[in-house]
Design an enzyme around this catalytic site. Structure first.
Site, mmCIF file in Angstrom:
data_model
loop_
_atom_site.group_PDB
_atom_site.id
_atom_site.type_symbol
_atom_site.label_atom_id
_atom_site.label_comp_id
_atom_site.label_asym_id
_atom_site.label_seq_id
_atom_site.Cartn_x
_atom_site.Cartn_y
_atom_site.Cartn_z
ATOM 1 N N ASP A 81 0.879 49.974 18.782
ATOM 2 C CA ASP A 81 -0.460 49.993 19.390
ATOM 3 C C ASP A 81 -0.574 49.111 20.634
ATOM 4 O O ASP A 81 0.249 48.230 20.870
ATOM 5 C CB ASP A 81 -1.522 49.580 18.360
ATOM 6 C CG ASP A 81 -1.240 48.219 17.729
ATOM 7 O OD1 ASP A 81 -0.057 47.845 17.577
ATOM 8 O OD2 ASP A 81 -2.209 47.513 17.386
ATOM 9 N N GLU A 141 -1.187 46.958 14.731
ATOM 10 C CA GLU A 141 -0.826 45.562 14.413
ATOM 11 C C GLU A 141 -1.876 44.602 14.961
ATOM 12 O O GLU A 141 -2.113 43.536 14.393
ATOM 13 C CB GLU A 141 0.555 45.224 15.006
ATOM 14 C CG GLU A 141 1.085 43.853 14.618
ATOM 15 C CD GLU A 141 0.466 42.709 15.388
ATOM 16 O OE1 GLU A 141 0.149 41.667 14.783
ATOM 17 O OE2 GLU A 141 0.246 42.851 16.610
HETATM 18 NI NI NI Z 1 2.403 41.858 19.468
#
Ligand code: NI
Length: 395
Positions: A81, A141
């Site tokens: 991401d 994340e």
């Molecule tokens: Ni990172």
């Protein structure tokens, strides 16, 4: 098949890995919205052959390279991401998605693990091996609650014996690789406190219950937990980062809102802190006739590397690049949801240097001018491949 031949594949693959990274850099997507990114990764993985490709969640991808006989299972994880940042790098492959940028290097992580998957998928089409290499391309994340727990709930860690992952590091020179056994990153918990007093005229404080005066005491008293109530050898951060109250110079406001973060590395200390916080908040509000609400939310777990796997990866780095290029990671109070996988099985999260002062690649992660030295992709692929060789006793 020898490790040496696989490592020479990496150098040949490097231009393609750079292309993957640049494509993703140009088309970044935010956490939980990695729709095109996950499709792109899936298509590339399918083109390698030999991999069992699946979609554990809507925007994540898993690829399994399953050996001819059963054996140990190694998972390798990349996060995919991007961040809500407007890119300001002037790179020819800058983000085409306004306000979204790969400013943490997850595009590079993805390219590295795609490269590792390609090389192993090719070699094991003609060579037998026991066990399994499982490639996990994880969404989200950057945004709690994070994608790792969702993927684990979807079964990606079933049957896994070890997990390894890596993060690029722009503050570290390209060519250097870092490892640490034990605690490496903290748990990033958050809290919200509301103090409800009684508002009134600032000239007549005795007719009010001053929420600001009580709130200020809470801010300073919370530091007592860090300074006096917990073991100084166990790192802890308690930070109040928002204090919202009042709107006029002559009005004592009825309530105060506070927000903040707690960072810890020891799981038992982490469990203890909310109780101590509430005791302070309760005591001070009771003493001064106010009331409180206290909400505490657990973020990612502390990231704790396994000593044995960390040593194996560190030894591998020395064999690949020499003693001078291995460094020991200094633990920090930052966080990463790779910790969720390490909560399931032993493993390690290593760091890959990606900075280059001469080339102007000096900006920190999450900065609009963040970039990586792309030679770091080959470095990362080599560490993953050689470590996999050892863990699965290939050869
Ligand atoms: Ni990172």
């Amino acid at each position: 098949m020898t490790l040496q031949s696989l490592l020479s594949e990496v150098d040949m693959l490097q231009p393609e890995a750079i292309q993957w990274r640049r494509y993703m850099h140009q088309h970044p997507e935010l956490s939980f919205h990695e729709k095109l990114t996950s499709q792109y990764i899936e298509q590339i993985l399918l083109s390698f052959g030999n991999l069992l490709v699946s979609r554990p969640t809507a925007t994540s991808v898993m690829a399994r390279l399953i050996g001819s006989s059963s054996g140990k299972v190694l998972a390798i994880r990349a996060d995919i991401d991007a961040l809500p940042i407007q890119e300001d790098t002037n790179l020819s492959f800058s983000s085409t998605n306004d306000g979204v940028m790969h400013a943490c290097g997850h595009d590079g992580h993805t390219a590295i693990v795609l490269g590792v998957a390609k090389i192993f998928a090719k070699y094991f089409s003609t060579h037998e091996f026991s066990g399994e290499i499982r490639f996990i391309f994880q969404h989200a994340e950057e945004l709690p609650p994070g994608g790792a727990d969702e993927m684990i709930a979807a079964g990606v860690m079933e049957g896994v014996d070890w997990v390894i992952g890596a993060h690029l590091q722009s503050p570290v020179a390209v060519g250097k690789v870092g490892v640490v056994g034990g605690a490496m990153l903290a748990s990033p918990d958050t809290f919200h406190i509301t103090i409800n007093g009684k508002g009134g005229h600032a000239a007549q404080p005795h007719t009010t219950v001053d929420s600001i005066a009580i709130g200020a005491q809470i801010v300073t008293n919370l530091q007592h937990i860090v300074a006096r109530a917990t073991n100084p050898l166990e790192p802890l951060v308690v930070s109040v980062t928002q204090f919202i109250a009042g709107h006029a110079h002559n009005v004592i406001p009825g309530s105060v809102q506070m927000t903040g973060t707690v960072r810890a590395m020891e799981p038992t200390l982490r469990e203890e802190v909310p109780r101590q916080m509430e005791q302070i908040i309760k005591g001070l509000t009771l003493a001064h006739g106010a009331e409180y609400e206290f909400k505490y939310s657990y973020g990612y777990r502390p990231l704790i590397n396994d000593a044995n796997v960390s040593k194996l990866v560190a030894d591998t780095i020395v064999e690949l690049f020499g003693e001078d290029n291995l460094y020991t990671i200094k633990p920090s109070m930052a966080a990463d949801d790779f910790s969720a996988y390490l909560n399931c099985v032993p493993g390690t999260y290593f760091n890959i240097g990606a900075g280059n002062v001469e080339a102007g690649i000096v900006y920190p992660h999450h900065h609009p001018k963040f970039d990586i030295d792309e030679r770091s992709l080959a470095v990362g692929m080599k560490v993953f491949i050689a470590s996999t060789f050892k863990l699965l006793s290939l050869a």
